[in-house]
Write a protein that holds these residues in place. Structure first.
Motif, PDB file in Angstrom:
ATOM      1  N   THR A  79       0.822  -1.209   0.000  1.00  0.00           N
ATOM      2  CA  THR A  79       0.000   0.000   0.000  1.00  0.00           C
ATOM      3  C   THR A  79       0.854   1.255   0.000  1.00  0.00           C
ATOM      4  N   SER A  80       2.028   1.209   0.620  1.00  0.00           N
ATOM      5  CA  SER A  80       2.882   2.401   0.710  1.00  0.00           C
ATOM      6  C   SER A  80       3.319   2.906  -0.658  1.00  0.00           C
ATOM      7  N   CYS A  85       4.256   7.193  -4.670  1.00  0.00           N
ATOM      8  CA  CYS A  85       3.912   7.716  -5.990  1.00  0.00           C
ATOM      9  C   CYS A  85       3.322   9.121  -5.896  1.00  0.00           C
ATOM     10  N   GLU A  86       2.465   9.339  -4.911  1.00  0.00           N
ATOM     11  CA  GLU A  86       1.777  10.626  -4.800  1.00  0.00           C
ATOM     12  C   GLU A  86       2.642  11.699  -4.151  1.00  0.00           C
ATOM     13  N   ASN A  87       3.484  11.300  -3.185  1.00  0.00           N
ATOM     14  CA  ASN A  87       4.180  12.300  -2.370  1.00  0.00           C
ATOM     15  C   ASN A  87       5.695  12.313  -2.530  1.00  0.00           C
ATOM     16  N   ARG A  89       7.749  11.008  -5.644  1.00  0.00           N
ATOM     17  CA  ARG A  89       7.991  10.321  -6.914  1.00  0.00           C
ATOM     18  C   ARG A  89       9.466  10.273  -7.288  1.00  0.00           C
ATOM     19  N   GLU A  90      10.299  11.026  -6.579  1.00  0.00           N
ATOM     20  CA  GLU A  90      11.734  11.047  -6.922  1.00  0.00           C
ATOM     21  C   GLU A  90      12.443   9.748  -6.549  1.00  0.00           C
ATOM     22  N   TYR A  91      11.830   8.923  -5.701  1.00  0.00           N
ATOM     23  CA  TYR A  91      12.470   7.667  -5.292  1.00  0.00           C
ATOM     24  C   TYR A  91      12.175   6.559  -6.300  1.00  0.00           C
ATOM     25  N   HIS A  92      13.193   5.701  -6.505  1.00  0.00           N
ATOM     26  CA  HIS A  92      13.068   4.569  -7.422  1.00  0.00           C
ATOM     27  C   HIS A  92      12.800   3.308  -6.596  1.00  0.00           C
ATOM     28  N   ILE A  93      11.624   2.722  -6.790  1.00  0.00           N
ATOM     29  CA  ILE A  93      11.238   1.571  -5.969  1.00  0.00           C
ATOM     30  C   ILE A  93      10.750   0.441  -6.867  1.00  0.00           C
ATOM     31  N   MET A  94      11.254  -0.763  -6.605  1.00  0.00           N
ATOM     32  CA  MET A  94      10.752  -1.977  -7.245  1.00  0.00           C
ATOM     33  C   MET A  94      10.211  -2.887  -6.150  1.00  0.00           C
ATOM     34  N   ALA A  95       9.100  -3.540  -6.437  1.00  0.00           N
ATOM     35  CA  ALA A  95       8.529  -4.493  -5.488  1.00  0.00           C
ATOM     36  C   ALA A  95       8.215  -5.782  -6.224  1.00  0.00           C
TER      37      ALA A  95
END
Length: 428
Positions: A79-80, A85-87, A89-95
């Motif tokens: 959910t995070s 994404c909304e707050n 977006r500069e971070y690169h995240i893969m799940a």
């Protein structure tokens, strides 16, 4: 997303090594501390501080890849992604997760529209060729240099025999590359299958577990029939769809089996004409060979491996390659009034393209030609061990004007691009 052990973790970490200075890797499967941390809320600054403390890596938004693995074990982490994404977006995240489609948790939700989804499947035959050092053969097929491909067809077919047995699960492929030992590959398969059974009891509701196992065990038998339509009575005598529907969809959501729906009309779009019948295939052809206890001798015994239990491996293989090579839904068609059946079909532009699977060199195609005559199909695919050829119109079918493509089984990954090219050209 993808079934357990198809290589999601390795792929994410390899991507991180190649394209980022730092990687923060969190696996929620074995980290109770981080599972608890995400239950405390979705403030980005707070989460970043916890991730840095856990990993010992100072997170730089531009140069750090953050990986959440086995994210299904921590629904709050899934959910995070919405809040990142909304707050932030500069971070690169893969799940990644093996069972993302399965679990519904109170107070959490899937971040619909906030993440890009990628489905990962077992290695295709072309990826297998690359793994065993035969990249040049892959390049020939991808360039669709069919004259050159035909020169090397005998060698490619020998590798295809191996692939039917080894399959595309990364650990099995790596074991074969390292050892050239089919017995070692079979041991890997048995370990993977045992792991899947543990997942049944670990993740599925207790009431579903026995029926999940019964469906799983029935699939080799389902595919061994001439008509491979899934039958509830093959799961257990007296079973009806309402008895096993939830268990079947659990397996589908886990990525362990794939359903191919029947369409009642060969029209566009195919999805609008699906009915209640379907076929069920395994996640991997090598695992199917192990479940069916296929003897390794079949690899060296002529072309026996291609015809084992009525071509079940051939259909499993074709379904697997087509599913992995493009995001086009597969269907099949059968007549209610006769024994005519089209093994697979897919949409190509606004056309309905039937696919007939031949396990060896037999190019008799009564069902396919009858289908194309009645349905006035513009393009059809026949895949077998024969060389590539475009037939316009096909012989022995007076009055039919359509393009029939003979596509070698070992090149079936090219089916979508071949059909797209023919639809755009003067051939169709």
């Amino acid at each position: 997303m993808g079934a357990r052990q198809v290589g999601k973790t390795w792929l994410m970490q390899d991507f991180g090594r190649k394209h980022f200075r730092d990687v923060v890797y969190i696996s929620f499967d074995s980290n109770e501390r981080m599972r608890a941390a995400f239950q405390g809320g979705y403030g980005v600054e707070r989460l970043m501080m916890m991730l840095q403390s856990e990993s010992g890596v100072k997170i730089d938004a531009q140069n750090t890849l953050i990986i959440f693995d086995e994210v299904q074990e921590c629904p709050q982490a899934l959910t995070s992604l919405k809040y990142f994404c909304e707050n932030a977006r500069e971070y690169h995240i893969m799940a990644a997760g093996s069972l993302l489609g399965l679990q519904v948790h109170e107070g959490t939700g899937f971040p619909v529209g906030k993440v890009d989804m990628i489905n990962l499947y077992p290695m295709t035959f072309c990826e297998y060729l690359e793994a065993i050092g035969q990249s040049s053969m892959v390049e020939m097929m991808q360039k669709q240099d069919w004259d050159m491909v035909s020169i090397f067809a005998d060698r490619i077919i020998e590798y295809l025999k191996q692939y039917y047995y080894v399959g595309g699960m990364p650990e099995a492929v790596d074991t074969f590359v390292q050892t050239q030992d089919y017995a070692a590959v079979r041991r890997v398969h048995h370990t993977l299958l045992a792991g899947y059974r543990k997942d049944f009891s670990k993740h599925a509701p207790a009431a579903l577990t026995p029926r999940i196992s019964m469906i799983w065990d029935s699939i080799p038998q389902q595919l061994s029939r001439e008509n491979k339509k899934f039958l509830c009575k093959e799961v257990a005598p007296g079973m009806r769809m309402r008895d096993i529907e939830c268990a079947l969809h659990w397996l589908v959501d886990a990525g362990l089996v794939h359903m191919v729906s029947r369409v009642k009309k060969a029209a566009f779009p195919p999805a609008a004409y699906r009915d209640n019948a379907f076929k069920v295939f395994f996640v991997d052809v090598g695992l199917l060979a192990t479940m069916a206890d296929l003897d390794v001798q079949s690899i060296v015994d002529g072309n026996r491996i291609f015809t084992e239990f009525k071509g079940a491996l051939a259909e499993q293989y074709v379904q697997q390659q087509l599913r992995a090579s493009g995001e086009r839904e597969l269907f099949y068609w059968s007549s209610h009034q006769s024994d005519i059946e089209i093994d697979f079909a897919f949409a190509c532009g606004a056309a309905f393209v039937p696919v007939e699977v031949k396990a060896e060199y037999n190019l008799q195609s009564k069902s396919l030609l009858t289908f194309c005559r009645k349905q006035q199909t513009a393009l059809a695919v026949r895949t077998s061990m024969s060389h590539y050829k475009v037939n316009t119109p096909p012989v022995a079918a007076p009055g039919i004007v359509f393009t029939l493509v003979d596509l070698p089984l070992y090149a079936v990954e090219q089916a979508f691009s071949v059909c797209d090219g023919l639809m755009k050209s003067a051939h169709v």
